[in-house]
Scaffold this motif. Sequence first.
Motif, PDB file in Angstrom:
ATOM      1  N   ASP A  89      51.942   9.493  63.118  1.00 24.16           N
ATOM      2  CA  ASP A  89      52.938   9.857  62.107  1.00 24.16           C
ATOM      3  C   ASP A  89      52.396  10.934  61.178  1.00 24.16           C
ATOM      4  O   ASP A  89      53.118  11.867  60.800  1.00 24.16           O
ATOM      5  CB  ASP A  89      53.352   8.637  61.278  1.00 24.16           C
ATOM      6  CG  ASP A  89      54.046   7.561  62.086  1.00 24.16           C
ATOM      7  OD1 ASP A  89      54.732   7.901  63.070  1.00 24.16           O
ATOM      8  OD2 ASP A  89      53.906   6.380  61.724  1.00 24.16           O
ATOM      9  N   LEU A  90      51.133  10.802  60.789  1.00 29.33           N
ATOM     10  CA  LEU A  90      50.512  11.789  59.903  1.00 29.33           C
ATOM     11  C   LEU A  90      50.408  13.147  60.592  1.00 29.33           C
ATOM     12  O   LEU A  90      50.703  14.186  59.993  1.00 29.33           O
ATOM     13  CB  LEU A  90      49.136  11.310  59.447  1.00 29.33           C
ATOM     14  CG  LEU A  90      49.122  10.105  58.514  1.00 29.33           C
ATOM     15  CD1 LEU A  90      47.716   9.538  58.382  1.00 29.33           C
ATOM     16  CD2 LEU A  90      49.692  10.464  57.143  1.00 29.33           C
ATOM     17  N   LEU A  91      50.013  13.148  61.858  1.00 25.44           N
ATOM     18  CA  LEU A  91      49.923  14.399  62.608  1.00 25.44           C
ATOM     19  C   LEU A  91      51.301  15.047  62.732  1.00 25.44           C
ATOM     20  O   LEU A  91      51.440  16.261  62.543  1.00 25.44           O
ATOM     21  CB  LEU A  91      49.329  14.149  63.997  1.00 25.44           C
ATOM     22  CG  LEU A  91      47.854  13.739  64.024  1.00 25.44           C
ATOM     23  CD1 LEU A  91      47.461  13.280  65.422  1.00 25.44           C
ATOM     24  CD2 LEU A  91      46.965  14.885  63.568  1.00 25.44           C
ATOM     25  N   ASN A  92      52.317  14.242  63.028  1.00 20.39           N
ATOM     26  CA  ASN A  92      53.684  14.766  63.137  1.00 20.39           C
ATOM     27  C   ASN A  92      54.194  15.327  61.815  1.00 20.39           C
ATOM     28  O   ASN A  92      55.070  16.195  61.803  1.00 20.39           O
ATOM     29  CB  ASN A  92      54.642  13.691  63.642  1.00 20.39           C
ATOM     30  CG  ASN A  92      54.396  13.342  65.093  1.00 20.39           C
ATOM     31  OD1 ASN A  92      53.865  14.139  65.859  1.00 20.39           O
ATOM     32  ND2 ASN A  92      54.761  12.137  65.481  1.00 20.39           N
ATOM     33  N   ALA A  93      53.638  14.840  60.710  1.00 16.30           N
ATOM     34  CA  ALA A  93      54.022  15.325  59.382  1.00 16.30           C
ATOM     35  C   ALA A  93      53.248  16.580  58.969  1.00 16.30           C
ATOM     36  O   ALA A  93      53.435  17.096  57.873  1.00 16.30           O
ATOM     37  CB  ALA A  93      53.822  14.220  58.341  1.00 16.30           C
ATOM     38  N   GLY A  94      52.347  17.041  59.853  1.00 20.40           N
ATOM     39  CA  GLY A  94      51.615  18.273  59.578  1.00 20.40           C
ATOM     40  C   GLY A  94      50.219  18.113  59.029  1.00 20.40           C
ATOM     41  O   GLY A  94      49.560  19.099  58.703  1.00 20.40           O
ATOM     42  N   ILE A  95      49.732  16.871  58.932  1.00 17.20           N
ATOM     43  CA  ILE A  95      48.347  16.650  58.476  1.00 17.20           C
ATOM     44  C   ILE A  95      47.421  16.908  59.669  1.00 17.20           C
ATOM     45  O   ILE A  95      47.640  16.395  60.762  1.00 17.20           O
ATOM     46  CB  ILE A  95      48.147  15.204  57.963  1.00 17.20           C
ATOM     47  CG1 ILE A  95      49.192  14.834  56.905  1.00 17.20           C
ATOM     48  CG2 ILE A  95      46.726  15.011  57.432  1.00 17.20           C
ATOM     49  CD1 ILE A  95      49.136  15.619  55.639  1.00 17.20           C
ATOM     50  N   THR A  96      46.387  17.689  59.450  1.00 14.46           N
ATOM     51  CA  THR A  96      45.470  18.012  60.539  1.00 14.46           C
ATOM     52  C   THR A  96      44.436  16.897  60.744  1.00 14.46           C
ATOM     53  O   THR A  96      44.134  16.139  59.819  1.00 14.46           O
ATOM     54  CB  THR A  96      44.746  19.345  60.272  1.00 14.46           C
ATOM     55  OG1 THR A  96      44.050  19.249  59.025  1.00 14.46           O
ATOM     56  CG2 THR A  96      45.734  20.506  60.219  1.00 14.46           C
ATOM     57  N   LYS A  97      43.912  16.820  61.959  1.00 14.71           N
ATOM     58  CA  LYS A  97      42.951  15.764  62.305  1.00 14.71           C
ATOM     59  C   LYS A  97      41.722  15.762  61.406  1.00 14.71           C
ATOM     60  O   LYS A  97      41.153  14.706  61.138  1.00 14.71           O
ATOM     61  CB  LYS A  97      42.503  15.899  63.764  1.00 14.71           C
ATOM     62  CG  LYS A  97      43.487  15.399  64.758  1.00 14.71           C
ATOM     63  CD  LYS A  97      42.885  15.427  66.162  1.00 14.71           C
ATOM     64  CE  LYS A  97      43.748  14.653  67.132  1.00 14.71           C
ATOM     65  NZ  LYS A  97      43.074  14.520  68.430  1.00 14.71           N
ATOM     66  N   ASP A  98      41.316  16.933  60.942  1.00 17.43           N
ATOM     67  CA  ASP A  98      40.112  17.005  60.101  1.00 17.43           C
ATOM     68  C   ASP A  98      40.339  16.440  58.700  1.00 17.43           C
ATOM     69  O   ASP A  98      39.401  16.307  57.927  1.00 17.43           O
ATOM     70  CB  ASP A  98      39.590  18.446  60.015  1.00 17.43           C
ATOM     71  CG  ASP A  98      40.554  19.385  59.306  1.00 17.43           C
ATOM     72  OD1 ASP A  98      41.784  19.262  59.514  1.00 17.43           O
ATOM     73  OD2 ASP A  98      40.081  20.253  58.548  1.00 17.43           O
ATOM     74  N   LYS A  99      41.584  16.054  58.377  1.00 20.41           N
ATOM     75  CA  LYS A  99      41.904  15.450  57.078  1.00 20.41           C
ATOM     76  C   LYS A  99      42.259  13.967  57.210  1.00 20.41           C
ATOM     77  O   LYS A  99      42.629  13.340  56.228  1.00 20.41           O
ATOM     78  CB  LYS A  99      43.069  16.195  56.409  1.00 20.41           C
ATOM     79  CG  LYS A  99      42.731  17.617  56.025  1.00 20.41           C
ATOM     80  CD  LYS A  99      41.642  17.626  54.973  1.00 20.41           C
ATOM     81  CE  LYS A  99      41.308  19.024  54.516  1.00 20.41           C
ATOM     82  NZ  LYS A  99      40.238  19.021  53.527  1.00 20.41           N
ATOM     83  N   ILE A 100      42.144  13.426  58.422  1.00 27.05           N
ATOM     84  CA  ILE A 100      42.461  12.019  58.674  1.00 27.05           C
ATOM     85  C   ILE A 100      41.206  11.307  59.149  1.00 27.05           C
ATOM     86  O   ILE A 100      40.567  11.721  60.115  1.00 27.05           O
ATOM     87  CB  ILE A 100      43.567  11.880  59.748  1.00 27.05           C
ATOM     88  CG1 ILE A 100      44.836  12.629  59.324  1.00 27.05           C
ATOM     89  CG2 ILE A 100      43.851  10.404  60.032  1.00 27.05           C
ATOM     90  CD1 ILE A 100      45.878  12.752  60.430  1.00 27.05           C
ATOM     91  N   VAL A 101      40.849  10.212  58.464  1.00 21.94           N
ATOM     92  CA  VAL A 101      39.691   9.410  58.838  1.00 21.94           C
ATOM     93  C   VAL A 101      40.199   8.057  59.343  1.00 21.94           C
ATOM     94  O   VAL A 101      40.967   7.384  58.657  1.00 21.94           O
ATOM     95  CB  VAL A 101      38.740   9.186  57.644  1.00 21.94           C
ATOM     96  CG1 VAL A 101      37.546   8.324  58.050  1.00 21.94           C
ATOM     97  CG2 VAL A 101      38.279  10.522  57.071  1.00 21.94           C
ATOM     98  N   LEU A 102      39.789   7.686  60.535  1.00 20.36           N
ATOM     99  CA  LEU A 102      40.126   6.373  61.083  1.00 20.36           C
ATOM    100  C   LEU A 102      39.079   5.383  60.585  1.00 20.36           C
ATOM    101  O   LEU A 102      38.121   5.041  61.273  1.00 20.36           O
ATOM    102  CB  LEU A 102      40.178   6.424  62.618  1.00 20.36           C
ATOM    103  CG  LEU A 102      41.117   7.484  63.209  1.00 20.36           C
ATOM    104  CD1 LEU A 102      41.054   7.478  64.739  1.00 20.36           C
ATOM    105  CD2 LEU A 102      42.540   7.292  62.724  1.00 20.36           C
ATOM    106  N   GLY A 103      39.263   4.956  59.343  1.00 16.68           N
ATOM    107  CA  GLY A 103      38.269   4.139  58.648  1.00 16.68           C
ATOM    108  C   GLY A 103      38.017   2.788  59.274  1.00 16.68           C
ATOM    109  O   GLY A 103      36.983   2.173  59.022  1.00 16.68           O
ATOM    110  N   PHE A 104      38.924   2.315  60.108  1.00 15.20           N
ATOM    111  CA  PHE A 104      38.748   1.009  60.748  1.00 15.20           C
ATOM    112  C   PHE A 104      37.756   1.078  61.903  1.00 15.20           C
ATOM    113  O   PHE A 104      37.353   0.050  62.441  1.00 15.20           O
ATOM    114  CB  PHE A 104      40.097   0.432  61.216  1.00 15.20           C
ATOM    115  CG  PHE A 104      40.928   1.375  62.032  1.00 15.20           C
ATOM    116  CD1 PHE A 104      40.741   1.484  63.393  1.00 15.20           C
ATOM    117  CD2 PHE A 104      41.891   2.157  61.414  1.00 15.20           C
ATOM    118  CE1 PHE A 104      41.510   2.353  64.147  1.00 15.20           C
ATOM    119  CE2 PHE A 104      42.676   3.020  62.161  1.00 15.20           C
ATOM    120  CZ  PHE A 104      42.487   3.130  63.540  1.00 15.20           C
TER     121      PHE A 104
END
Length: 118
Positions: A89-104
Amino acid sequence: MDRINNYREIIQKIILSHTKIPYADENIKLETVFDTTQDRYLLMIVGREKINSKYSATKRVHGCLIHVDILDDKIWIQRDGTEEGIASDLLNAGITKDKIVLGFYDPQIREETGFAIA
């Protein structure tokens, strides 16, 4: 600061969209918790569900389905109990992978995901 406000809006919109998906048990409610001061965003499940079909007894259900934080200019997905995954959902909203951390995930595993490590 505009980027952080944009993150806030996107995260809230995504979480709110998940409240529209009916939970399997109608006695379970979805509740949002948006803390824009500390940048913590949660989707909680709250209610009672049957223990099994043989009895009418129920048990308390209270848990976190989604937990997202904004930390150090990145979006940290701390918990994701959705089927599709909110990273999509975040990627589809235009957030790039380098700004998303899969903290789990453990930091070693994060290195292999293509998303931000920290």
